[in-house]
Write a protein that holds these residues in place. Structure first.
Motif, PDB file in Angstrom:
ATOM      1  N   UNK A 169       0.824  -1.206   0.000  1.00  0.00           N
ATOM      2  CA  UNK A 169       0.000   0.000   0.000  1.00  0.00           C
ATOM      3  C   UNK A 169       0.863   1.262   0.000  1.00  0.00           C
ATOM      4  N   UNK A 170       1.929   1.249   0.768  1.00  0.00           N
ATOM      5  CA  UNK A 170       2.829   2.401   0.797  1.00  0.00           C
ATOM      6  C   UNK A 170       3.452   2.645  -0.577  1.00  0.00           C
ATOM      7  N   UNK A 171       3.929   1.576  -1.209  1.00  0.00           N
ATOM      8  CA  UNK A 171       4.541   1.728  -2.526  1.00  0.00           C
ATOM      9  C   UNK A 171       3.530   2.181  -3.575  1.00  0.00           C
ATOM     10  N   UNK A 172       2.290   1.673  -3.496  1.00  0.00           N
ATOM     11  CA  UNK A 172       1.253   2.130  -4.424  1.00  0.00           C
ATOM     12  C   UNK A 172       0.940   3.607  -4.218  1.00  0.00           C
ATOM     13  N   UNK A 173       0.888   4.044  -2.975  1.00  0.00           N
ATOM     14  CA  UNK A 173       0.639   5.451  -2.683  1.00  0.00           C
ATOM     15  C   UNK A 173       1.748   6.325  -3.250  1.00  0.00           C
ATOM     16  N   UNK A 174       3.004   5.916  -3.051  1.00  0.00           N
ATOM     17  CA  UNK A 174       4.129   6.671  -3.593  1.00  0.00           C
ATOM     18  C   UNK A 174       4.083   6.712  -5.128  1.00  0.00           C
ATOM     19  N   UNK A 175       3.742   5.581  -5.733  1.00  0.00           N
ATOM     20  CA  UNK A 175       3.657   5.516  -7.190  1.00  0.00           C
ATOM     21  C   UNK A 175       2.544   6.419  -7.715  1.00  0.00           C
ATOM     22  N   UNK A 225       1.404   9.140  -6.260  1.00  0.00           N
ATOM     23  CA  UNK A 225       1.856  10.525  -6.115  1.00  0.00           C
ATOM     24  C   UNK A 225       2.804  10.917  -7.242  1.00  0.00           C
ATOM     25  N   UNK A 226       3.683  10.022  -7.627  1.00  0.00           N
ATOM     26  CA  UNK A 226       4.586  10.313  -8.749  1.00  0.00           C
ATOM     27  C   UNK A 226       3.802  10.485 -10.042  1.00  0.00           C
ATOM     28  N   UNK A 227       2.776   9.655 -10.228  1.00  0.00           N
ATOM     29  CA  UNK A 227       1.932   9.755 -11.420  1.00  0.00           C
ATOM     30  C   UNK A 227       1.235  11.110 -11.476  1.00  0.00           C
ATOM     31  N   UNK A 228       0.685  11.552 -10.359  1.00  0.00           N
ATOM     32  CA  UNK A 228      -0.012  12.836 -10.313  1.00  0.00           C
ATOM     33  C   UNK A 228       0.959  13.978 -10.585  1.00  0.00           C
ATOM     34  N   UNK A 229       2.151  13.917  -9.994  1.00  0.00           N
ATOM     35  CA  UNK A 229       3.152  14.960 -10.241  1.00  0.00           C
ATOM     36  C   UNK A 229       3.565  15.001 -11.707  1.00  0.00           C
ATOM     37  N   UNK A 230       3.758  13.835 -12.296  1.00  0.00           N
ATOM     38  CA  UNK A 230       4.143  13.774 -13.706  1.00  0.00           C
ATOM     39  C   UNK A 230       3.024  14.315 -14.596  1.00  0.00           C
ATOM     40  N   UNK A 231       1.785  14.018 -14.251  1.00  0.00           N
ATOM     41  CA  UNK A 231       0.650  14.506 -15.024  1.00  0.00           C
ATOM     42  C   UNK A 231       0.576  16.033 -14.963  1.00  0.00           C
ATOM     43  N   UNK A 232       0.843  16.610 -13.792  1.00  0.00           N
ATOM     44  CA  UNK A 232       0.861  18.068 -13.660  1.00  0.00           C
ATOM     45  C   UNK A 232       1.959  18.673 -14.519  1.00  0.00           C
ATOM     46  N   UNK A 233       3.138  18.051 -14.521  1.00  0.00           N
ATOM     47  CA  UNK A 233       4.248  18.565 -15.332  1.00  0.00           C
ATOM     48  C   UNK A 233       3.917  18.521 -16.820  1.00  0.00           C
ATOM     49  N   UNK A 234       3.288  17.437 -17.257  1.00  0.00           N
ATOM     50  CA  UNK A 234       2.922  17.319 -18.674  1.00  0.00           C
ATOM     51  C   UNK A 234       1.880  18.371 -19.027  1.00  0.00           C
ATOM     52  N   UNK A 235       0.897  18.578 -18.165  1.00  0.00           N
ATOM     53  CA  UNK A 235      -0.123  19.593 -18.430  1.00  0.00           C
ATOM     54  C   UNK A 235       0.491  20.989 -18.517  1.00  0.00           C
TER      55      UNK A 235
END
Length: 112
Positions: free
Chosen positions: A78-84, A86-96
């Protein structure tokens, strides 16, 4: 020694070698290396000394040592999924942001 002990020891040693090679090639960061070392060290300890998991189970109030290992694994997953995520959301913001900047630049070039 039981089969799972032998396999656990082999997997942990091969894992330690693999992540050490990856760090030397500079393909892994220090944080990931530390996390990998921690996980593989636990695997090595629990595989080599299964009595340790029984002591841990009695300390935590569970009946079997395997229950403790499964619960720890679930929390870790669960911890690793949460971290993953968060990285996905950050990457999506950068792409936008990048797409927005490119659109603004294209609009400026079309006006000129």
């Amino acid at each position: 020694m039981l089969l799972y002990q032998i396999l656990g020891i082999i997997v942990s040693i091969l894992g330690l070698l693999f992540i050490t090679i990856q760090v030397r090639k500079e393909k892994l960061s220090g944080k990931i290396y530390g996390l990998g070392l921690l996980i593989l060290a636990f695997l090595l300890v629990f595989s080599s000394f299964p009595e340790f998991s029984m002591e841990l189970s009695f300390f935590s109030g569970l009946d079997r040592g395997l229950d403790v290992l499964i619960i720890i694994s679930i929390f870790g997953a669960y911890y690793l999924l949460f971290k993953l995520y968060n990285r996905y959301v950050d990457q999506k913001k950068r792409v936008n942001n990048l797409v927005s900047e490119l659109a603004i630049m294209n609009e400026k070039h079309e006006r000129d």
